[in-house]
Design a protein around this motif. Structure first.
Motif, PDB file in Angstrom:
ATOM      1  N   GLY A   8       0.788  -1.227   0.000  1.00  0.00           N
ATOM      2  CA  GLY A   8       0.000   0.000   0.000  1.00  0.00           C
ATOM      3  C   GLY A   8       0.817   1.273   0.000  1.00  0.00           C
ATOM      4  N   SER A   9       2.122   1.172   0.280  1.00  0.00           N
ATOM      5  CA  SER A   9       2.955   2.381   0.294  1.00  0.00           C
ATOM      6  C   SER A   9       3.437   2.772  -1.100  1.00  0.00           C
ATOM      7  CB  SER A   9       4.172   2.153   1.209  1.00  0.00           C
ATOM      8  OG  SER A   9       3.755   1.657   2.452  1.00  0.00           O
ATOM      9  N   GLY A  10       3.135   1.969  -2.103  1.00  0.00           N
ATOM     10  CA  GLY A  10       3.634   2.210  -3.447  1.00  0.00           C
ATOM     11  C   GLY A  10       2.775   3.168  -4.256  1.00  0.00           C
ATOM     12  N   ASP A  31       3.637  -3.792   4.321  1.00  0.00           N
ATOM     13  CA  ASP A  31       4.635  -3.336   3.345  1.00  0.00           C
ATOM     14  C   ASP A  31       5.988  -3.295   4.046  1.00  0.00           C
ATOM     15  OD1 ASP A  31       6.149  -1.566   1.435  1.00  0.00           O
ATOM     16  OD2 ASP A  31       4.179  -1.232   0.548  1.00  0.00           O
ATOM     17  N   LEU A  32       7.034  -3.176   3.264  1.00  0.00           N
ATOM     18  CA  LEU A  32       8.379  -3.007   3.836  1.00  0.00           C
ATOM     19  C   LEU A  32       8.552  -1.607   4.392  1.00  0.00           C
ATOM     20  CD1 LEU A  32      10.448  -4.809   1.026  1.00  0.00           C
ATOM     21  CD2 LEU A  32       9.959  -5.684   3.329  1.00  0.00           C
ATOM     22  N   GLN A  33       7.704  -0.676   3.889  1.00  0.00           N
ATOM     23  CA  GLN A  33       7.753   0.712   4.370  1.00  0.00           C
ATOM     24  C   GLN A  33       6.346   1.160   4.734  1.00  0.00           C
ATOM     25  OE1 GLN A  33       9.323   3.071   1.148  1.00  0.00           O
ATOM     26  NE2 GLN A  33      10.542   1.306   0.490  1.00  0.00           N
ATOM     27  N   PHE A  81      -1.062  -6.004  -3.509  1.00  0.00           N
ATOM     28  CA  PHE A  81      -0.411  -5.172  -4.526  1.00  0.00           C
ATOM     29  C   PHE A  81       1.118  -5.200  -4.419  1.00  0.00           C
ATOM     30  CE2 PHE A  81      -3.406  -1.819  -6.571  1.00  0.00           C
ATOM     31  CZ  PHE A  81      -4.396  -2.755  -6.745  1.00  0.00           C
ATOM     32  N   ALA A  82       1.664  -5.718  -3.325  1.00  0.00           N
ATOM     33  CA  ALA A  82       3.122  -5.654  -3.147  1.00  0.00           C
ATOM     34  C   ALA A  82       3.825  -6.443  -4.238  1.00  0.00           C
ATOM     35  CB  ALA A  82       3.509  -6.215  -1.783  1.00  0.00           C
ATOM     36  N   ALA A  83       4.900  -5.899  -4.742  1.00  0.00           N
ATOM     37  CA  ALA A  83       5.692  -6.569  -5.778  1.00  0.00           C
ATOM     38  C   ALA A  83       6.919  -5.737  -6.091  1.00  0.00           C
ATOM     39  CB  ALA A  83       4.868  -6.731  -7.058  1.00  0.00           C
ATOM     40  N   LEU A  84       7.863  -6.346  -6.790  1.00  0.00           N
ATOM     41  CA  LEU A  84       8.818  -5.570  -7.571  1.00  0.00           C
ATOM     42  C   LEU A  84       8.083  -5.298  -8.876  1.00  0.00           C
ATOM     43  CD1 LEU A  84      12.064  -7.548  -6.729  1.00  0.00           C
ATOM     44  CD2 LEU A  84      11.424  -5.255  -5.947  1.00  0.00           C
ATOM     45  N   ALA A  85       7.720  -4.047  -9.118  1.00  0.00           N
ATOM     46  CA  ALA A  85       6.638  -3.735 -10.057  1.00  0.00           C
ATOM     47  C   ALA A  85       7.078  -3.612 -11.510  1.00  0.00           C
ATOM     48  CB  ALA A  85       5.913  -2.472  -9.618  1.00  0.00           C
ATOM     49  N   ARG A  86       8.287  -3.992 -11.811  1.00  0.00           N
ATOM     50  CA  ARG A  86       8.712  -4.092 -13.222  1.00  0.00           C
ATOM     51  C   ARG A  86      10.073  -4.758 -13.261  1.00  0.00           C
ATOM     52  NH1 ARG A  86      12.617  -0.181 -13.823  1.00  0.00           N
ATOM     53  NH2 ARG A  86      12.344   1.787 -12.700  1.00  0.00           N
ATOM     54  N   SER A 122      -2.248  -8.383 -11.043  1.00  0.00           N
ATOM     55  CA  SER A 122      -1.501  -8.939 -12.156  1.00  0.00           C
ATOM     56  C   SER A 122      -1.115  -7.753 -13.041  1.00  0.00           C
ATOM     57  CB  SER A 122      -2.340  -9.991 -12.895  1.00  0.00           C
ATOM     58  OG  SER A 122      -1.564 -10.575 -13.930  1.00  0.00           O
ATOM     59  N   SER A 123      -0.952  -7.950 -14.325  1.00  0.00           N
ATOM     60  CA  SER A 123      -0.399  -6.849 -15.129  1.00  0.00           C
ATOM     61  C   SER A 123      -0.709  -7.012 -16.611  1.00  0.00           C
ATOM     62  CB  SER A 123       1.118  -6.824 -14.920  1.00  0.00           C
ATOM     63  OG  SER A 123       1.742  -6.017 -15.887  1.00  0.00           O
ATOM     64  N   GLU A 124      -0.778  -5.883 -17.273  1.00  0.00           N
ATOM     65  CA  GLU A 124      -0.865  -5.876 -18.738  1.00  0.00           C
ATOM     66  C   GLU A 124       0.314  -6.595 -19.381  1.00  0.00           C
ATOM     67  OE1 GLU A 124       0.362  -2.583 -21.014  1.00  0.00           O
ATOM     68  OE2 GLU A 124       1.125  -1.452 -19.312  1.00  0.00           O
ATOM     69  N   SER A 154      10.894 -11.663 -17.022  1.00  0.00           N
ATOM     70  CA  SER A 154      10.719 -12.347 -15.726  1.00  0.00           C
ATOM     71  C   SER A 154       9.584 -11.732 -14.897  1.00  0.00           C
ATOM     72  CB  SER A 154      12.014 -12.297 -14.923  1.00  0.00           C
ATOM     73  OG  SER A 154      12.227 -11.002 -14.385  1.00  0.00           O
ATOM     74  N   TYR A 155       9.397 -10.425 -15.016  1.00  0.00           N
ATOM     75  CA  TYR A 155       8.312  -9.783 -14.260  1.00  0.00           C
ATOM     76  C   TYR A 155       6.958 -10.322 -14.718  1.00  0.00           C
ATOM     77  CZ  TYR A 155       4.895  -6.145 -13.110  1.00  0.00           C
ATOM     78  OH  TYR A 155       3.774  -5.466 -12.684  1.00  0.00           O
ATOM     79  N   ALA A 156       6.749 -10.308 -16.030  1.00  0.00           N
ATOM     80  CA  ALA A 156       5.463 -10.804 -16.540  1.00  0.00           C
ATOM     81  C   ALA A 156       5.308 -12.295 -16.267  1.00  0.00           C
ATOM     82  CB  ALA A 156       5.363 -10.496 -18.031  1.00  0.00           C
ATOM     83  N   ASN A 184      -0.904   0.517 -17.355  1.00  0.00           N
ATOM     84  CA  ASN A 184       0.059   1.456 -16.778  1.00  0.00           C
ATOM     85  C   ASN A 184      -0.653   2.456 -15.846  1.00  0.00           C
ATOM     86  OD1 ASN A 184       2.031   4.137 -18.081  1.00  0.00           O
ATOM     87  ND2 ASN A 184       2.644   2.682 -16.541  1.00  0.00           N
ATOM     88  N   VAL A 185      -0.248   2.465 -14.583  1.00  0.00           N
ATOM     89  CA  VAL A 185      -0.933   3.277 -13.562  1.00  0.00           C
ATOM     90  C   VAL A 185      -0.482   4.730 -13.660  1.00  0.00           C
ATOM     91  CG1 VAL A 185      -1.240   3.639 -11.075  1.00  0.00           C
ATOM     92  CG2 VAL A 185      -1.147   1.299 -12.013  1.00  0.00           C
ATOM     93  N   ILE A 186      -1.454   5.632 -13.687  1.00  0.00           N
ATOM     94  CA  ILE A 186      -1.168   7.064 -13.784  1.00  0.00           C
ATOM     95  C   ILE A 186      -1.703   7.786 -12.551  1.00  0.00           C
ATOM     96  CG2 ILE A 186      -1.509   9.156 -15.160  1.00  0.00           C
ATOM     97  CD1 ILE A 186       0.110   7.007 -16.657  1.00  0.00           C
TER      98      ILE A 186
END
Ligand SMILES: NC(=O)C1=CN([C@@H]2O[C@H](COP(=O)(O)OP(=O)(O)OC[C@H]3O[C@@H](n4cnc5c(N)ncnc54)[C@H](O)[C@@H]3O)[C@@H](O)[C@H]2O)C=CC1
Ligand SMILES: O=C(O)[C@H]1OC(=O)[C@H](O)[C@@H](O)[C@@H]1O
Length: 297
Positions: A8-10, A31-33, A81-86, A122-124, A154-156, A184-186
């Protein structure tokens, strides 16, 4: 609802969490932060550690929850939602490890602790276009949830594994597990800072299939998922209704998608990253557009 929200901190979480608070939910951010937002409780958790995940998902959220003396309240849902996001933040294998392990841990703990709903990011990128080596065109447009998912990166790949875990954990438990193939989040301020360049150079949006998702509308999508029960396992594309460039749908097709089959009529500036499934099954109705900010275009 009492919601455990991971990551949630992202970028996305810091807009989705306030949206959920406005709908009356209480959020514990794992979260880590920490996320510094009034009313949000934080627990610092490394989600790649299963013990920490089980513990956090069976935890009090704050001191106030100790007051009634009735024991630990249960979570109604987990939003993960936590992840390495790309790619290209950490080495590829570490991206894959972090995202697959943390998602497995969250889903397993939710199922075994009897939490009835998991909504995960998940992701586009699962469609194999965004982070491909060289240009990959869609097999057909608009890209909907039936489009093949054979990515290069690897991310996808980690998100494909997350979806497989979601399907299997749902089959085993019968809880609801909904995956969001987020475009893509804006963030709101990015319309002014980033979109003028997309108007000038639409090539910049090719990897996103010329789509986008407003972070606040992503909040609405999560709320739609929270309020729609009984779907079992489903994945949903998440995008705004319009293209992220100033070209029409017709112009984008002519310029970028020569030879790509077009499977239904599209008009005006309609998105090519089809969001109809979310609209029809969940009542998703995105409210925002970059055109509300850059009114001169
Ligand atoms: N930003 C975008 O355009 C898109 C994002 N997504 C997905 O949406 C989700 C949210 O994305 P963003 O907010 O942009 O990412 P972000 O990188 O801004 O935030 C991710 C958060 O996860 C936390 N995190 C990472 N590893 C962790 C761990 N081991 N334990 C606990 N927390 C950990 C980070 O501390 C961070 O606060 C991610 O799953 C991402 O893959 C999907 C499509 C597009
Ligand atoms: O920047 C981008 O285009 C991409 O970045 C990300 O982190 C997302 O996971 C991907 O879906 C985006 O659209």
């Amino acid at each position: 609802m009492r919601i455990a929200f991971t990551g949630g901190s992202g970028k996305a979480g810091r807009h989705v969490i306030p949206y959920l608070q406005e709908q009356g939910h209480h959020v514990l951010n794992l979260d880590l932060q920490p996320l510094d937002l009034p009313g949000v409780d934080n627990l610092i958790v490394d989600l790649t550690d299963s013990g920490q995940v089980f513990n956090a998902l069976s935890s009090y959220a704050n001191f106030g929850e100790l007051e009634p003396g009735t024991g630990m309240p249960k979570f109604d849902a987990v939003v993960h939602f936590a992840a390495l996001a790309r790619i290209l933040i950490k080495p590829d294998n570490e991206t894959f490890r972090t995202n697959t392990l943390s998602t497995y841990n969250v889903m397993e703990a939710a199922v075994k602790l009897g939490i009835p709903k998991v909504i995960f990011a998940s992701s586009e990128t699962t469609y194999g276009i965004c982070f491909a080596d060289g240009e990959v065109k869609p097999d057909f447009i608009p890209v909907d949830e039936t489009h093949p998912t054979v990515p290069h990166d690897s991310y996808a790949m980690s998100k494909i594994c997350n979806e497989a875990c979601g399907r299997s954990f749902q089959a085993r438990s019968n809880i609801d597990i909904y995956g969001l193939r987020i475009n893509n989040v804006i963030e709101p301020q990015e319309y002014a800072s980033d979109f003028p360049a997309y108007v000038t150079n639409p090539d910049l949006r090719r990897r996103n299939i010329f789509a986008y998702i407003d972070a606040r509308d992503l909040g609405q999508m999560v709320q739609c998922c929270l309020t729609t029960d009984g779907l079992g396992y489903e994945v949903f594309n998440v995008s705004n209704d319009d293209l992220s460039v100033a070209l029409s749908n017709d112009e984008v097709r002519k310029r970028y998608y020569d030879g790509v089959p077009v499977v239904r009529d599209m008009s005006g500036n309609e998105t090519m990253y089809c969001n109809r499934k979310a609209k029809e099954m969940l009542g998703f109705a995105p409210q925002h557009s970059w055109r509300d900010v850059l009114t001169e275009v």
